[in-house]
Motif scaffolding. Structure first.
Motif, PDB file in Angstrom:
ATOM      1  N   ILE A  51      46.952  50.719  23.236  1.00  0.00           N
ATOM      2  CA  ILE A  51      48.132  51.406  22.734  1.00  0.00           C
ATOM      3  C   ILE A  51      49.254  50.383  22.603  1.00  0.00           C
ATOM      4  O   ILE A  51      49.560  49.650  23.548  1.00  0.00           O
ATOM      5  N   SER A  55      53.359  53.171  20.350  1.00  0.00           N
ATOM      6  CA  SER A  55      52.420  54.258  20.642  1.00  0.00           C
ATOM      7  C   SER A  55      51.302  54.440  19.619  1.00  0.00           C
ATOM      8  O   SER A  55      50.576  55.431  19.680  1.00  0.00           O
ATOM      9  N   THR A  57      47.618  53.806  18.481  1.00  0.00           N
ATOM     10  CA  THR A  57      46.441  53.631  19.327  1.00  0.00           C
ATOM     11  C   THR A  57      45.229  53.232  18.501  1.00  0.00           C
ATOM     12  O   THR A  57      45.167  53.458  17.282  1.00  0.00           O
ATOM     13  N   SER A  70      47.261  56.986  26.196  1.00  0.00           N
ATOM     14  CA  SER A  70      48.657  57.352  25.993  1.00  0.00           C
ATOM     15  C   SER A  70      49.509  56.567  26.976  1.00  0.00           C
ATOM     16  O   SER A  70      48.994  55.943  27.898  1.00  0.00           O
ATOM     17  N   ARG A  71      50.818  56.616  26.763  1.00  0.00           N
ATOM     18  CA  ARG A  71      51.712  55.891  27.658  1.00  0.00           C
ATOM     19  C   ARG A  71      52.979  56.698  27.879  1.00  0.00           C
ATOM     20  O   ARG A  71      53.402  57.467  27.016  1.00  0.00           O
TER      21      ARG A  71
END
Length: 127
Positions: A51, A55, A57, A70-71
Motif C-alpha cells: 500500500i 492508499s 494498493t 489497508s492503513r
C-alpha cells in the motif's frame, strides 16, 4: 529507532479469516509505502501486498480477491485482512517499510527494496 511490530497470529481452519496488524514507530509513517511478505517453511520470502502513501494498493495474484491491505495513518498501522484462507497460506507473515517514491511493481515486490522489517507473525491454516 524504527520498529515494526506485527500482531494477529493464529491458527484457523481453511475457509476462515484472520486480520494481521503492523504497528510502526520511529518513522514518518505517512511518507512510507508499507508491504506484507510471507515465508513458508523451506521457501523463499514471497510478496503478498503493498500500500502506497496515497492508499493505492497492489496484491500478488495468489491473494487477489481474498486479502486486503489497508492503513491507518493516525495509528501508524497497516493491516492485512485475510479471507478464504487455505493451507497454502500457512507462513510467517512480515510487514516491511520503505520510503514512498515513484516505483515499479517489480520494485515493491522485491524484499531487497525494503529497509525496515518486523519480526514476523505466524499464520497456520488447517485443512
Amino acid at each position: 529507532q524504527v520498529q515494526l511490530v506485527e500482531s494477529g497470529e493464529g491458527l484457523v481452519q481453511a475457509g476462515g479469516s484472520l486480520r494481521l496488524s503492523c504497528a510502526a514507530s520511529g518513522l514518518a509513517f505517512r511518507r512510507y509505502l508499507m508491504a506484507w511478505f510471507r515465508q513458508a517453511p523451506g521457501k523463499e520470502r514471497e510478496f503478498v501486498a503493498v500500500i502506497w502513501s496515497d492508499s493505492r494498493t497492489y496484491g500478488a495474484d495468489s491473494v487477489k480477491g481474498r486479502f486486503t491491505i489497508s492503513r491507518d495513518n493516525a495509528k501508524n498501522t497497516v493491516y492485512l485482512q485475510m479471507n478464504s484462507l487455505t493451507p497454502e497460506d500457512t507462513a510467517d507473515y512480515y510487514c516491511a517499510a520503505t520510503v514512498d517514491r515513484p516505483t515499479s511493481i517489480g520494485f515493491v515486490s522485491a524484499p531487497d527494496s525494503y529497509e525496515y522489517w518486523g519480526q514476523g507473525t505466524q499464520v497456520i491454516v488447517a485443512s
